[in-house]
Scaffold this motif. Structure first.
Motif, short mmCIF file in Angstrom:
data_model
loop_
_atom_site.label_atom_id
_atom_site.label_comp_id
_atom_site.label_asym_id
_atom_site.label_seq_id
_atom_site.Cartn_x
_atom_site.Cartn_y
_atom_site.Cartn_z
N LEU A 29 0.83 -1.20 0.00
CA LEU A 29 0.00 0.00 0.00
C LEU A 29 0.87 1.26 0.00
O LEU A 29 0.60 2.20 -0.75
N GLU A 30 1.92 1.28 0.81
CA GLU A 30 2.82 2.43 0.86
C GLU A 30 3.49 2.64 -0.50
O GLU A 30 3.61 3.78 -0.98
N LEU A 31 3.91 1.56 -1.14
CA LEU A 31 4.51 1.68 -2.47
C LEU A 31 3.51 2.21 -3.49
O LEU A 31 3.84 3.05 -4.33
N ALA A 32 2.28 1.72 -3.41
CA ALA A 32 1.24 2.17 -4.35
C ALA A 32 0.94 3.65 -4.14
O ALA A 32 0.78 4.40 -5.11
N VAL A 33 0.89 4.08 -2.90
CA VAL A 33 0.63 5.51 -2.61
C VAL A 33 1.78 6.36 -3.13
O VAL A 33 1.57 7.41 -3.75
N ALA A 34 3.02 5.92 -2.90
CA ALA A 34 4.18 6.67 -3.39
C ALA A 34 4.17 6.76 -4.91
O ALA A 34 4.43 7.82 -5.48
N LYS A 35 3.84 5.65 -5.57
CA LYS A 35 3.77 5.63 -7.04
C LYS A 35 2.69 6.58 -7.52
O LYS A 35 2.87 7.32 -8.49
N ARG A 36 1.54 6.57 -6.86
CA ARG A 36 0.42 7.43 -7.25
C ARG A 36 0.81 8.90 -7.12
O ARG A 36 0.52 9.72 -7.99
N LEU A 37 1.47 9.25 -6.02
CA LEU A 37 1.90 10.63 -5.82
C LEU A 37 2.90 11.05 -6.90
O LEU A 37 2.84 12.16 -7.42
N GLU A 38 3.80 10.15 -7.24
CA GLU A 38 4.79 10.44 -8.29
C GLU A 38 4.09 10.64 -9.64
O GLU A 38 4.40 11.56 -10.38
N ASP A 39 3.12 9.77 -9.93
CA ASP A 39 2.37 9.89 -11.19
C ASP A 39 1.60 11.21 -11.24
O ASP A 39 1.53 11.85 -12.29
N GLU A 40 1.00 11.60 -10.12
CA GLU A 40 0.25 12.85 -10.09
C GLU A 40 1.16 14.04 -10.30
O GLU A 40 0.79 14.99 -10.97
N MET A 41 2.38 13.99 -9.74
CA MET A 41 3.33 15.08 -9.95
C MET A 41 3.75 15.13 -11.41
O MET A 41 3.84 16.21 -12.00
N THR A 42 3.96 13.97 -12.02
CA THR A 42 4.33 13.92 -13.43
C THR A 42 3.18 14.46 -14.27
O THR A 42 3.40 15.22 -15.21
N LEU A 43 1.96 14.09 -13.94
CA LEU A 43 0.79 14.58 -14.67
C LEU A 43 0.68 16.10 -14.55
O LEU A 43 0.41 16.78 -15.53
N ALA A 44 0.93 16.62 -13.37
CA ALA A 44 0.87 18.07 -13.18
C ALA A 44 1.94 18.76 -14.03
O ALA A 44 1.66 19.80 -14.64
N ASP A 45 3.13 18.18 -14.09
CA ASP A 45 4.19 18.75 -14.93
C ASP A 45 3.79 18.73 -16.40
O ASP A 45 4.01 19.70 -17.12
N LEU A 46 3.19 17.63 -16.84
CA LEU A 46 2.76 17.53 -18.24
C LEU A 46 1.64 18.52 -18.55
O LEU A 46 1.64 19.14 -19.62
N GLU A 47 0.73 18.69 -17.61
CA GLU A 47 -0.36 19.64 -17.83
C GLU A 47 0.18 21.07 -17.91
O GLU A 47 -0.27 21.87 -18.72
N GLU A 48 1.17 21.37 -17.08
CA GLU A 48 1.79 22.70 -17.11
C GLU A 48 2.51 22.91 -18.45
O GLU A 48 2.38 23.97 -19.07
N GLU A 49 3.23 21.90 -18.90
CA GLU A 49 3.93 22.00 -20.19
C GLU A 49 2.94 22.15 -21.34
O GLU A 49 3.16 22.93 -22.27
#
Length: 106
Positions: A29-49
């Protein structure tokens, strides 16, 4: 705190296995949460770009429209200059009494 069962208790091996599975599930669960947070940060970067690229596209479209308008104006001015030169040439030819030259401009 609950006291742990005595070692000779028949439920003890099952409880240990259950605790082990629970620990593994919490790690997953901790790994999944960390992965999800990383994906959301990447998505935010892509949306900004993407937003930056859309702004650039809009600016470039405006620049292109302005350049096309300038090109049309330059072409109209060139045509007017050619007409004036042809008229002036015809006037000079008439004053000199010669046949005006046929312009192959355009």
């Amino acid at each position: 705190m609950t006291p742990s069962p005595p070692p000779d208790d028949p439920l003890s091996p099952g409880l240990g296995a259950a605790l082990s599975r629970l620990g593994k599930a919490l790690e997953a669960l901790e790994l999944a949460v960390a992965k999800r947070l990383e994906d959301e940060m990447t998505l935010a970067d892509l949306e900004e770009e993407l937003a930056v690229m859309q702004d650039d596209r809009s600016r470039l479209a405006l620049d292109l429209d302005a350049a096309l308008a300038r090109a049309i104006t330059v072409e109209k001015n060139r045509d007017e200059v050619v007409r004036r030169i042809d008229r002036a040439s015809a006037s000079v030819a008439a004053v000199l009494g010669v046949e005006p030259p046929r312009g192959d401009r355009e």
